[in-house]
Design a protein around this motif. Structure first.
Motif, short mmCIF file in Angstrom:
data_model
loop_
_atom_site.label_atom_id
_atom_site.label_comp_id
_atom_site.label_asym_id
_atom_site.label_seq_id
_atom_site.Cartn_x
_atom_site.Cartn_y
_atom_site.Cartn_z
N ASN A 149 0.86 -1.20 0.06
CA ASN A 149 -0.10 0.03 -0.11
C ASN A 149 0.81 1.19 0.09
O ASN A 149 0.51 2.29 -0.91
CB ASN A 149 -0.87 -0.03 1.13
N GLU A 150 1.91 1.26 0.57
CA GLU A 150 2.56 2.40 0.74
C GLU A 150 3.61 2.63 -0.58
O GLU A 150 3.64 3.83 -0.88
CB GLU A 150 3.65 2.52 2.07
N LEU A 151 3.84 1.51 -1.11
CA LEU A 151 4.82 1.52 -2.51
C LEU A 151 3.62 2.11 -3.62
O LEU A 151 3.96 3.03 -4.37
CB LEU A 151 5.21 0.39 -3.03
N ARG A 152 2.39 1.88 -3.30
CA ARG A 152 1.16 2.31 -4.19
C ARG A 152 1.15 4.02 -4.08
O ARG A 152 0.99 4.58 -5.06
CB ARG A 152 0.02 1.61 -4.17
N SER A 153 1.27 4.38 -2.98
CA SER A 153 1.11 5.66 -2.60
C SER A 153 2.32 6.33 -3.29
O SER A 153 2.36 7.61 -3.82
CB SER A 153 1.18 6.10 -0.86
N ALA A 377 -5.42 15.10 -11.39
CA ALA A 377 -6.50 14.11 -11.57
C ALA A 377 -5.94 12.75 -11.06
O ALA A 377 -6.64 11.85 -11.24
CB ALA A 377 -6.79 14.07 -13.29
N ARG A 378 -4.68 12.65 -10.80
CA ARG A 378 -4.21 11.42 -10.30
C ARG A 378 -5.01 10.77 -9.02
O ARG A 378 -5.49 11.34 -8.44
CB ARG A 378 -2.73 11.43 -9.97
N SER A 379 -4.92 9.42 -9.31
CA SER A 379 -5.97 8.57 -8.29
C SER A 379 -5.06 8.24 -7.08
O SER A 379 -4.02 7.80 -7.26
CB SER A 379 -6.46 7.46 -8.79
N LEU A 380 -5.21 8.36 -5.78
CA LEU A 380 -4.81 7.99 -4.55
C LEU A 380 -5.90 7.28 -3.71
O LEU A 380 -5.77 6.90 -2.71
CB LEU A 380 -4.37 9.12 -3.69
N GLY A 381 -6.98 6.70 -4.57
CA GLY A 381 -7.64 5.69 -3.66
C GLY A 381 -7.32 4.39 -3.05
O GLY A 381 -6.45 3.71 -3.86
N PRO A 382 -7.45 3.75 -2.00
CA PRO A 382 -7.13 2.77 -1.73
C PRO A 382 -7.70 1.45 -2.45
O PRO A 382 -8.51 1.78 -3.29
CB PRO A 382 -7.64 2.62 -0.07
N VAL A 383 -7.07 0.38 -2.19
CA VAL A 383 -7.81 -0.93 -2.74
C VAL A 383 -8.08 -1.76 -1.65
O VAL A 383 -7.38 -1.50 -0.68
CB VAL A 383 -6.69 -1.78 -3.75
N SER A 384 -8.95 -2.90 -1.94
CA SER A 384 -9.20 -3.78 -1.10
C SER A 384 -7.98 -5.12 -1.08
O SER A 384 -8.31 -5.99 -1.76
CB SER A 384 -10.34 -4.53 -1.11
#
Length: 433
Positions: A149-153, A377-384
Motif C-alpha cells: 500500500n505504501e509503495l502504491r502511494s 487528476a491522479r488517483s490516490l484511492g485505496p484498494v481492498s
C-alpha cells in the motif's frame, strides 16, 4: 512526539531504500496475541498465506516496481525485536492484565525474523506467498500489506513538486479534521485506529493517530498498531482474527470436526486470555451458523466483533441472541470495524446508544482517505488488499464471511463449507476497502 512535515519528508528524501517496515512491532496487536497462542499450541502446522487484491480492476503489478517491492520485503526480513521493545512488551499492561506475554515466548520472539517469500506476477497482479510453519509465517500478513500500500502511494505521488505535495497533505489533513469535528459531537463515542494494513504510509498513520489523540480526547482509546501504541503512550487494541478458525477448520478431519472448529478456537482463546480480550469474531463461516450452534456460556463473553455483516443488522442479530439467553445487552460490547467511516460510525453509534456498549475500529477510511486531495487528476484511492491463509496442513483454507463477496478459498471447498454451515444471513455487498 514531534509532528513530521510529511510533504517535505516525501519530497526531499534521497535514500536508495526508504524503509517502510521499521520494527516488528509495526503490526496489529491481535497478531501478537494470536502468535503467542499459535506458538504454544500449533507452531509447526504448515500454512500458506497469500496476498489477494479484491479490487481486480486495479492492476497493482503495473503500478509498483517489482524491484522496489523486493527491496522492501528483503529489508523487512532484516528487522529484529529491539531490547526496548522486548522490555515494553514484558512490562506493560494490556487490557488490564500485566505480563500478558510469557517470558519464553518473548525469548523466542527476540530471535525471530520474517521468513522467505515467493513473488511473481499474473494478469497484472503480484503473486506474493509466504509458506512455512504457522508460527514463523503469520507475522508476514501486516507488513506485506503495509509495504504494498505504501509503495502504491509513493508511485502515485511520484513527480509531484514540493508545493503540490504540500497541498495534497493539507487537503488530507483538513478532510480528516472535518471528520474529527463531526465525531466528537457523538456523546459516549469509543473509537480506535485500525488502519495499519491499508494505510497511505507509516508517517501518515502516525499523524492520524496523534490527530485523533488531540481531537477526540478520551473518546480515542488507542491504536491496533503496537509500535505507535508504544511510542504515543496509547493502549494497544485488538483481540483475534479469521486465521485461527480458518486453520482449525482446514485441519478438521470430517464434517463434524469442521462444524466444531470455530468453538475449538474460542475454547483455546478463553484458556489463553480472559476478561476484555474475550471478544468473539463470529463471521468466518457465517454469524448465523455460529449463533445457532454456540454453547450458552459464549453469551458470558465480553462481546462480539460483527465484521462483515451490515453493522446494524449484524448488531441486532447478536443482541437478540443475548436476550434469548437471558443476558442484558447493556452489559455487553459490540465492536464495529468493517469499512467504517464517519457516516457509518455516526449512524451505528446513534442506533445502538443506550442499548449496548459500542466501540469502533476505524481503518482504511482513516489512514488512507486521499480521494479528491491530489492537485491534479491522479488517483490516490485505496484498494481492498488482503493477506489470508490459503492452505493449512496440506488442505485448502476457506473463509465464507457474512458477505459472499469476501469469500476466500477453493470453490469445491467453499461448497462443502456451505453444506456444513449453511448460508443463512449472508448478504452480498460491494467490497470497497
Amino acid at each position: 512526539m514531534p509532528v513530521t512535515d510529511i510533504a517535505t519528508r516525501v519530497h526531499d528524501h534521497g535514500w536508495r531504500l526508504d524503509p517502510i517496515v521499521r520494527s516488528l512491532l509495526d503490526t496489529d496487536f491481535y497478531k501478537l496475541l494470536m502468535l503467542q497462542l499459535i506458538w504454544k499450541r500449533h507452531r509447526d502446522v504448515p500454512v500458506t498465506f497469500s496476498v489477494v487484491n479484491r479490487t481486480r480492476a486495479v492492476r497493482i503489478a503495473e503500478e509498483i516496481d517489482e524491484g522496489a517491492l523486493r527491496e522492501q520485503l528483503d529489508h523487512a526480513r532484516t528487522v529484529r525485536l529491539s531490547k526496548k521493545e522486548r522490555i515494553w512488551l514484558a512490562g506493560n499492561s494490556f487490557y488490564g492484565r500485566a505480563q500478558i506475554f510469557e517470558p519464553a515466548f518473548l525469548a523466542w520472539l527476540a530471535d525471530y525474523r520474517l521468513p522467505d517469500y515467493r513473488l511473481g506476477r499474473r494478469d497484472g497482479q503480484f503473486v506474493l506467498e509466504f509458506e512455512g510453519s504457522w508460527a514463523e509465517v503469520t507475522l508476514w500478513e501486516i507488513p506485506a500489506l503495509a509495504i504494498i500500500n505504501e509503495l502504491r502511494s509513493r508511485a502515485a505521488m511520484r513527480g509531484l513538486g514540493r508545493f503540490s505535495l504540500d497541498v495534497l497533505y493539507a487537503r488530507a489533513k483538513a478532510k480528516l479534521w472535518d471528520k474529527v469535528e463531526r465525531l466528537r459531537r457523538l456523546e459516549g463515542l469509543v473509537l480506535s485506529d485500525f488502519g495499519t494494513r491499508r494505510r497511505h504510509g507509516f508517517l501518515w498513520q502516525r499523524w492520524c493517530v496523534e490527530a485523533l489523540k488531540e481531537g477526540l480526547g478520551e473518546a480515542f482509546i488507542g491504536t491496533s498498531n503496537v509500535l505507535l501504541a508504544m511510542d504515543s503512550d496509547l493502549e494497544a487494541i485488538g483481540t483475534n482474527g479469521h486465521e485461527l478458525p480458518m486453520v482449525m477448520a482446514a485441519l478438521a478431519g470430517d464434517d463434524a470436526a469442521l462444524r466444531q472448529a470455530p468453538f475449538t478456537v474460542l475454547d483455546e482463546w478463553s484458556q489463553a486470555y480472559g476478561g476484555n480480550l474475550k471478544v468473539v469474531l463470529p463471521d468466518a463461516f457465517g454469524t448465523a451458523a455460529l449463533l445457532r450452534d454456540a454453547p450458552d456460556d459464549l453469551a458470558d463473553w465480553t462481546g462480539f466483533r460483527p465484521d462483515s455483516a451490515p453493522p446494524i443488522e449484524g448488531g441486532e442479530a447478536i443482541i437478540a441472541w443475548w436476550r434469548a439467553r437471558g443476558r442484558d445487552p447493556r452489559d455487553k460490547l459490540l465492536v464495529f470495524s468493517d469499512g467504517m467511516d464517519v457516516e457509518s460510525i455516526e449512524t451505528t453509534h446513534r442506533h445502538f446508544a443506550g442499548r449496548v456498549r459500542t466501540s469502533f475500529g476505524w481503518g482504511t477510511n482513516l489512514t488512507n482517505d486521499f480521494v479528491g486531495c491530489a492537485p491534479d487528476a491522479r488517483s490516490l484511492g485505496p484498494v481492498s488488499l488482503v493477506c489470508k491463509v490459503t492452505r493449512a496442513g496440506g488442505r485448502p483454507a476457506v473463509k465464507l464471511s457474512d458477505n459472499p463477496n469476501k469469500a476466500v478459498g477453493d470453490p469445491a471447498e467453499i461448497a462443502r463449507y456451505l453444506r456444513v454451515f449453511g448460508a443463512e444471513g449472508f448478504q452480498a455487498q460491494a467490497v470497497t476497502v
